[in-house]
Scaffold this motif. Structure first.
Motif, PDB file in Angstrom:
ATOM      1  N   PHE A   1      -2.588  -2.509  -5.005  1.00  0.00           N
ATOM      2  CA  PHE A   1      -3.654  -2.281  -4.026  1.00  0.00           C
ATOM      3  C   PHE A   1      -4.856  -3.163  -4.352  1.00  0.00           C
ATOM      4  CE2 PHE A   1      -7.031   1.065  -2.639  1.00  0.00           C
ATOM      5  CZ  PHE A   1      -7.334   0.318  -1.504  1.00  0.00           C
ATOM      6  N   ARG A   2      -5.247  -3.167  -5.596  1.00  0.00           N
ATOM      7  CA  ARG A   2      -6.429  -3.923  -5.991  1.00  0.00           C
ATOM      8  C   ARG A   2      -6.231  -5.422  -5.764  1.00  0.00           C
ATOM      9  NH1 ARG A   2      -6.801  -1.961 -10.822  1.00  0.00           N
ATOM     10  NH2 ARG A   2      -6.440  -3.746 -12.174  1.00  0.00           N
ATOM     11  N   GLN A   3      -5.086  -5.944  -6.153  1.00  0.00           N
ATOM     12  CA  GLN A   3      -4.835  -7.373  -5.990  1.00  0.00           C
ATOM     13  C   GLN A   3      -4.786  -7.764  -4.511  1.00  0.00           C
ATOM     14  OE1 GLN A   3      -1.223  -7.561  -8.382  1.00  0.00           O
ATOM     15  NE2 GLN A   3      -2.318  -8.652 -10.005  1.00  0.00           N
ATOM     16  N   ALA A   4      -4.108  -6.959  -3.706  1.00  0.00           N
ATOM     17  CA  ALA A   4      -4.007  -7.271  -2.279  1.00  0.00           C
ATOM     18  C   ALA A   4      -5.365  -7.192  -1.596  1.00  0.00           C
ATOM     19  CB  ALA A   4      -3.025  -6.317  -1.603  1.00  0.00           C
ATOM     20  N   ALA A   5      -6.154  -6.175  -1.957  1.00  0.00           N
ATOM     21  CA  ALA A   5      -7.465  -5.999  -1.339  1.00  0.00           C
ATOM     22  C   ALA A   5      -8.391  -7.157  -1.686  1.00  0.00           C
ATOM     23  CB  ALA A   5      -8.077  -4.676  -1.792  1.00  0.00           C
ATOM     24  N   VAL A   6      -8.424  -7.546  -2.956  1.00  0.00           N
ATOM     25  CA  VAL A   6      -9.304  -8.634  -3.377  1.00  0.00           C
ATOM     26  C   VAL A   6      -8.893  -9.935  -2.699  1.00  0.00           C
ATOM     27  CG1 VAL A   6     -10.030 -10.041  -5.357  1.00  0.00           C
ATOM     28  CG2 VAL A   6      -9.896  -7.546  -5.561  1.00  0.00           C
ATOM     29  N   ALA A   7      -7.590 -10.193  -2.623  1.00  0.00           N
ATOM     30  CA  ALA A   7      -7.120 -11.408  -1.978  1.00  0.00           C
ATOM     31  C   ALA A   7      -7.475 -11.426  -0.496  1.00  0.00           C
ATOM     32  CB  ALA A   7      -5.612 -11.548  -2.159  1.00  0.00           C
ATOM     33  N   PHE A   8      -7.317 -10.292   0.170  1.00  0.00           N
ATOM     34  CA  PHE A   8      -7.623 -10.213   1.601  1.00  0.00           C
ATOM     35  C   PHE A   8      -9.115 -10.414   1.845  1.00  0.00           C
ATOM     36  CE2 PHE A   8      -8.591  -7.861   5.512  1.00  0.00           C
ATOM     37  CZ  PHE A   8      -7.622  -8.356   6.377  1.00  0.00           C
ATOM     38  N   LEU A   9      -9.938  -9.791   1.037  1.00  0.00           N
ATOM     39  CA  LEU A   9     -11.382  -9.929   1.215  1.00  0.00           C
ATOM     40  C   LEU A   9     -11.858 -11.336   0.886  1.00  0.00           C
ATOM     41  CD1 LEU A   9     -12.537  -6.524  -0.306  1.00  0.00           C
ATOM     42  CD2 LEU A   9     -12.518  -7.168   2.110  1.00  0.00           C
ATOM     43  N   ALA A  10     -11.173 -11.999  -0.043  1.00  0.00           N
ATOM     44  CA  ALA A  10     -11.525 -13.363  -0.403  1.00  0.00           C
ATOM     45  C   ALA A  10     -10.840 -14.387   0.503  1.00  0.00           C
ATOM     46  CB  ALA A  10     -11.172 -13.631  -1.868  1.00  0.00           C
TER      47      ALA A  10
ATOM     48  N   ALA B   1      -2.312 -15.530  -2.212  1.00  0.00           N
ATOM     49  CA  ALA B   1      -2.330 -14.704  -3.430  1.00  0.00           C
ATOM     50  C   ALA B   1      -1.791 -13.325  -3.159  1.00  0.00           C
ATOM     51  CB  ALA B   1      -3.756 -14.615  -3.970  1.00  0.00           C
ATOM     52  N   VAL B   2      -1.968 -12.836  -1.921  1.00  0.00           N
ATOM     53  CA  VAL B   2      -1.457 -11.516  -1.577  1.00  0.00           C
ATOM     54  C   VAL B   2       0.060 -11.498  -1.643  1.00  0.00           C
ATOM     55  CG1 VAL B   2      -1.298  -9.766   0.219  1.00  0.00           C
ATOM     56  CG2 VAL B   2      -3.435 -10.998  -0.120  1.00  0.00           C
ATOM     57  N   THR B   3       0.712 -12.438  -0.974  1.00  0.00           N
ATOM     58  CA  THR B   3       2.159 -12.424  -0.912  1.00  0.00           C
ATOM     59  C   THR B   3       2.780 -12.705  -2.267  1.00  0.00           C
ATOM     60  OG1 THR B   3       2.145 -14.754  -0.247  1.00  0.00           O
ATOM     61  CG2 THR B   3       2.195 -13.112   1.501  1.00  0.00           C
ATOM     62  N   ALA B   4       2.019 -13.302  -3.175  1.00  0.00           N
ATOM     63  CA  ALA B   4       2.575 -13.614  -4.494  1.00  0.00           C
ATOM     64  C   ALA B   4       2.667 -12.383  -5.376  1.00  0.00           C
ATOM     65  CB  ALA B   4       1.702 -14.664  -5.181  1.00  0.00           C
ATOM     66  N   VAL B   5       1.864 -11.350  -5.128  1.00  0.00           N
ATOM     67  CA  VAL B   5       1.816 -10.220  -6.061  1.00  0.00           C
ATOM     68  C   VAL B   5       2.162  -8.886  -5.413  1.00  0.00           C
ATOM     69  CG1 VAL B   5       0.101 -11.364  -7.495  1.00  0.00           C
ATOM     70  CG2 VAL B   5      -0.653  -9.872  -5.652  1.00  0.00           C
ATOM     71  N   THR B   6       2.358  -8.846  -4.102  1.00  0.00           N
ATOM     72  CA  THR B   6       2.620  -7.597  -3.420  1.00  0.00           C
ATOM     73  C   THR B   6       3.722  -7.762  -2.399  1.00  0.00           C
ATOM     74  OG1 THR B   6       1.108  -7.994  -1.589  1.00  0.00           O
ATOM     75  CG2 THR B   6       0.165  -7.032  -3.573  1.00  0.00           C
ATOM     76  N   PRO B   7       4.262  -6.632  -1.914  1.00  0.00           N
ATOM     77  CA  PRO B   7       5.163  -6.738  -0.773  1.00  0.00           C
ATOM     78  C   PRO B   7       4.438  -7.385   0.401  1.00  0.00           C
ATOM     79  CG  PRO B   7       5.239  -4.553  -1.741  1.00  0.00           C
ATOM     80  CD  PRO B   7       4.089  -5.267  -2.373  1.00  0.00           C
TER      81      PRO B   7
ATOM     82  N   ARG C   1     -13.320  -5.680  16.086  1.00  0.00           N
ATOM     83  CA  ARG C   1     -12.612  -6.956  16.202  1.00  0.00           C
ATOM     84  C   ARG C   1     -12.345  -7.630  14.865  1.00  0.00           C
ATOM     85  NH1 ARG C   1     -10.138  -6.394  20.800  1.00  0.00           N
ATOM     86  NH2 ARG C   1     -11.540  -5.551  22.398  1.00  0.00           N
ATOM     87  N   CYS C   2     -13.003  -7.191  13.801  1.00  0.00           N
ATOM     88  CA  CYS C   2     -12.809  -7.877  12.520  1.00  0.00           C
ATOM     89  C   CYS C   2     -11.424  -7.569  11.955  1.00  0.00           C
ATOM     90  CB  CYS C   2     -13.887  -7.458  11.524  1.00  0.00           C
ATOM     91  SG  CYS C   2     -13.810  -5.731  10.998  1.00  0.00           S
ATOM     92  N   PRO C   3     -10.853  -8.473  11.151  1.00  0.00           N
ATOM     93  CA  PRO C   3      -9.565  -8.197  10.510  1.00  0.00           C
ATOM     94  C   PRO C   3      -9.656  -6.982   9.590  1.00  0.00           C
ATOM     95  CG  PRO C   3     -10.125 -10.525  10.346  1.00  0.00           C
ATOM     96  CD  PRO C   3     -11.358  -9.823  10.829  1.00  0.00           C
ATOM     97  N   VAL C   4      -8.629  -6.127   9.657  1.00  0.00           N
ATOM     98  CA  VAL C   4      -8.589  -4.904   8.850  1.00  0.00           C
ATOM     99  C   VAL C   4      -7.231  -4.817   8.162  1.00  0.00           C
ATOM    100  CG1 VAL C   4      -8.719  -2.390   8.847  1.00  0.00           C
ATOM    101  CG2 VAL C   4     -10.145  -3.706  10.431  1.00  0.00           C
ATOM    102  N   LEU C   5      -7.238  -4.641   6.848  1.00  0.00           N
ATOM    103  CA  LEU C   5      -6.012  -4.401   6.096  1.00  0.00           C
ATOM    104  C   LEU C   5      -5.926  -2.926   5.750  1.00  0.00           C
ATOM    105  CD1 LEU C   5      -3.494  -5.241   4.485  1.00  0.00           C
ATOM    106  CD2 LEU C   5      -5.012  -5.759   2.546  1.00  0.00           C
ATOM    107  N   LEU C   6      -4.849  -2.280   6.198  1.00  0.00           N
ATOM    108  CA  LEU C   6      -4.585  -0.881   5.890  1.00  0.00           C
ATOM    109  C   LEU C   6      -3.569  -0.824   4.759  1.00  0.00           C
ATOM    110  CD1 LEU C   6      -4.142   0.481   9.534  1.00  0.00           C
ATOM    111  CD2 LEU C   6      -6.223   0.511   8.151  1.00  0.00           C
TER     112      LEU C   6
END
Length: 247
Positions: free
Chosen positions: A224-233, A238-244, A178-183
């Motif tokens: 990948f690194r920026q999106a992952a860190v933003a999602f986990l935090a 911050a995700v949409t600012a640096v990634t698709p 049930r936890c949020p998952v980013l693929l």
């Protein structure tokens, strides 16, 4: 790795087959960027890799998740999961087996391959054990070289590939997560694509496809690194600012 207590958000980082916490996470700047976001990164080497034990008997690898569970850190504020390739499978297995272990997860380089064994496992294992032959396919040779370049024991890597099939993930088991998952996957990742079978199996997925990135290059990707860190935090802006856009 011994258990430890932490007052912050602890990120459990699991590398893929042939890598190590050092080669996948530390050398690519992951630990530094997670710490800058106020997170506490803890890398755990899979059995047969890095600083973990290196048995040469495939039966020793019959439960990769169990060998990680016994080394999970304690955290007063819950655990976050960050995985790459095989490490993603192990994270999913842990959460399916012990619901609520992770508050959210980022999985890189995993899609439809979540439900399949390593496609060229036997060929890569032979290459690791006996060396490449003149007719060894370049992709097989590259995977064997990848594992050795990370400083791993080639016979342990071969044994891991020849292990009894595990983790065994099914859509029914994953539906309980049930936890949020980013693929996150590269559009040139012929190992993980397509991602839809895994998306359909999860209750709370988001996806991010990176242009021009293949399977082995994914951990090096700044996006990948920026999106992952933003999602986990939990800072989606911050995700949409640096990634698709994440879907």
């Amino acid at each position: 790795m011994s258990k430890k207590s932490s007052s912050g958000k602890t990120v459990v980082m699991l590398h893929g087959w042939g890598g190590s916490s050092r080669s996948v996470w530390k050398e690519n700047g992951w630990a530094r960027q997670l710490q800058a976001a106020g997170l506490d990164p803890v890398g755990i080497d899979l059995l047969g890799h890095g600083h973990a034990q290196h048995p040469h008997d495939p039966e020793s690898y019959s439960d990769l998740a169990a060998s990680v569970i016994e080394r999970l850190p304690q955290s007063s504020d819950g655990l976050l999961g960050l995985g790459y390739s095989l490490g993603c499978k192990v994270l999913l297995e842990i959460e399916a087996r012990l619901p609520g272990t992770f508050q959210r997860m980022v999985l890189g380089g995993l899609g439809g391959n979540a439900f399949a064994p390593e496609g060229v496992g036997a060929s890569v294992a032979d290459c690791l054990r006996f060396g490449p032959r003149p007719d060894t396919p370049p992709a097989v040779k590259a995977l064997a070289e990848y594992g050795v370049a990370a400083g791993n024991d080639p016979l342990a890597l071969a044994a891991c590939l020849c292990r009894p099939p595990n983790p065994r993930l099914t859509k029914r088991r994953l539906s309980t997560i049930r936890c949020p998952v980013l693929l996150v996957c590269g559009d040139e990742d012929m190992v993980a694509l397509p991602v839809e079978p895994l998306v359909d199996a999860l209750a709370n997925p988001a996806t991010l496809m990176l242009e021009g990135v293949d399977h082995l290059a994914l951990p090096q990707s700044l996006q990948f690194r920026q999106a992952a860190v933003a999602f986990l935090a939990r800072t989606s802006a911050a995700v949409t600012a640096v990634t698709p856009p994440i879907q």
